[in-house]
Design an enzyme around this catalytic site. Structure first.
Site, short mmCIF file in Angstrom:
data_model
loop_
_atom_site.label_atom_id
_atom_site.label_comp_id
_atom_site.label_asym_id
_atom_site.label_seq_id
_atom_site.Cartn_x
_atom_site.Cartn_y
_atom_site.Cartn_z
N HIS A 197 9.97 -8.54 -6.25
CA HIS A 197 9.45 -7.53 -5.77
C HIS A 197 8.00 -7.56 -5.90
O HIS A 197 7.54 -7.98 -7.35
CB HIS A 197 10.33 -6.23 -6.29
CG HIS A 197 9.43 -4.88 -5.94
ND1 HIS A 197 9.33 -4.26 -4.66
CD2 HIS A 197 8.52 -4.17 -6.79
CE1 HIS A 197 8.44 -3.42 -4.81
NE2 HIS A 197 8.18 -3.26 -6.03
N ASN A 255 1.60 -4.23 3.90
CA ASN A 255 2.11 -5.29 3.16
C ASN A 255 0.87 -6.01 2.81
O ASN A 255 -0.03 -6.12 3.11
CB ASN A 255 2.87 -6.20 4.24
CG ASN A 255 3.75 -7.36 3.62
OD1 ASN A 255 4.63 -7.03 2.95
ND2 ASN A 255 3.42 -8.67 3.98
N THR A 256 1.44 -6.98 1.63
CA THR A 256 0.42 -7.87 1.19
C THR A 256 0.64 -9.20 0.91
O THR A 256 1.94 -9.52 0.59
CB THR A 256 -0.20 -7.51 -0.33
OG1 THR A 256 -0.27 -5.97 -0.33
CG2 THR A 256 -0.97 -8.19 -0.96
N LYS A 286 6.39 -2.27 9.63
CA LYS A 286 6.20 -1.87 8.36
C LYS A 286 4.68 -1.41 7.97
O LYS A 286 3.64 -2.02 8.49
CB LYS A 286 6.15 -3.24 7.58
CG LYS A 286 6.36 -2.94 5.96
CD LYS A 286 6.52 -4.22 5.15
CE LYS A 286 6.79 -4.09 3.55
NZ LYS A 286 6.88 -5.34 3.00
N ASN A 287 4.62 -0.36 7.35
CA ASN A 287 3.33 0.50 7.15
C ASN A 287 2.19 -0.47 6.46
O ASN A 287 1.19 -0.41 6.90
CB ASN A 287 3.43 1.71 6.35
CG ASN A 287 4.20 2.46 7.30
OD1 ASN A 287 4.39 2.66 8.40
ND2 ASN A 287 4.85 3.46 6.47
N HIS A 300 5.77 -12.08 1.20
CA HIS A 300 4.46 -11.78 0.29
C HIS A 300 3.65 -13.11 -0.03
O HIS A 300 2.76 -13.12 -0.73
CB HIS A 300 4.86 -11.19 -1.10
CG HIS A 300 5.19 -9.71 -0.89
ND1 HIS A 300 4.63 -8.83 -0.10
CD2 HIS A 300 6.46 -9.33 -1.16
CE1 HIS A 300 5.19 -7.74 -0.16
NE2 HIS A 300 6.46 -7.74 -0.61
#
Length: 160
Positions: free
Chosen positions: A155, A68-69, A65-66, A42
């Site tokens: 997270h 992400n930022t 991965k579908n 991230h």
């Protein structure tokens, strides 16, 4: 009665197996602490286009991965957000260790555009740049983390 019990046990095993697979898809690679994996996924001051930036993450995950930022800020700046007032996490309402940034930051959000890709080298992403607030979950550092930061982000809960 026996066939019902046997069938129920098989269903339970299948369910537990599926939960294990789903959990493993979100698990961090064992060689990284939670804070290190957060930074890899991230933090990037100048991320390249999503398709290129996501290769690093996908190589560790062995799948596309579908989404992400990438926050276009420093790890130290995100650590400072951990000092903001604790709030209930927005995506996992059972957690109270989240903190909201006081300022919007530039970011790059990546969306997978070919979810059927069989090989991680074929993962393709759409780029969505923006400027938003973010919410991170923070915890005490792991022993392997630098003692410089006693509390670290682990997270990215959401962007607002």
């Amino acid at each position: 009665m026996v066939p019902k019990l046997f069938t129920s046990q098989i269903c339970l095993l299948l369910l537990l197996g599926l939960m294990g697979v789903e959990g493993s898809l979100h698990a961090r690679p064992p060689q990284f602490t939670r804070a290190q994996w957060f930074a890899i996924q991230h933090i990037s001051l100048n991320p390249p286009r999503c398709t290129i930036a996501m290769r690093v993450i996908n190589n560790y995950r062995w799948r596309c991965k579908n989404q992400n930022t990438f926050l276009r800020t420093t790890f130290a700046n995100v650590v400072n957000v951990c000092g903001n007032q604790s709030i209930r996490c927005l995506h996992n309402r059972t957690l109270n260790n989240c903190h909201r940034s006081r300022f919007r930051v530039p970011l790059l959000h990546c969306d997978l555009i070919n979810p059927g890709a069989q090989n991680i080298s074929n993962c393709r992403y759409a780029d969505r740049p923006g400027r938003r607030f973010y919410v991170v979950a923070c915890d005490n550092r792991d022993p392997q983390d630098s003692p410089r930061y006693p509390v670290v982000p682990v997270h990215l809960d959401t962007t607002i």
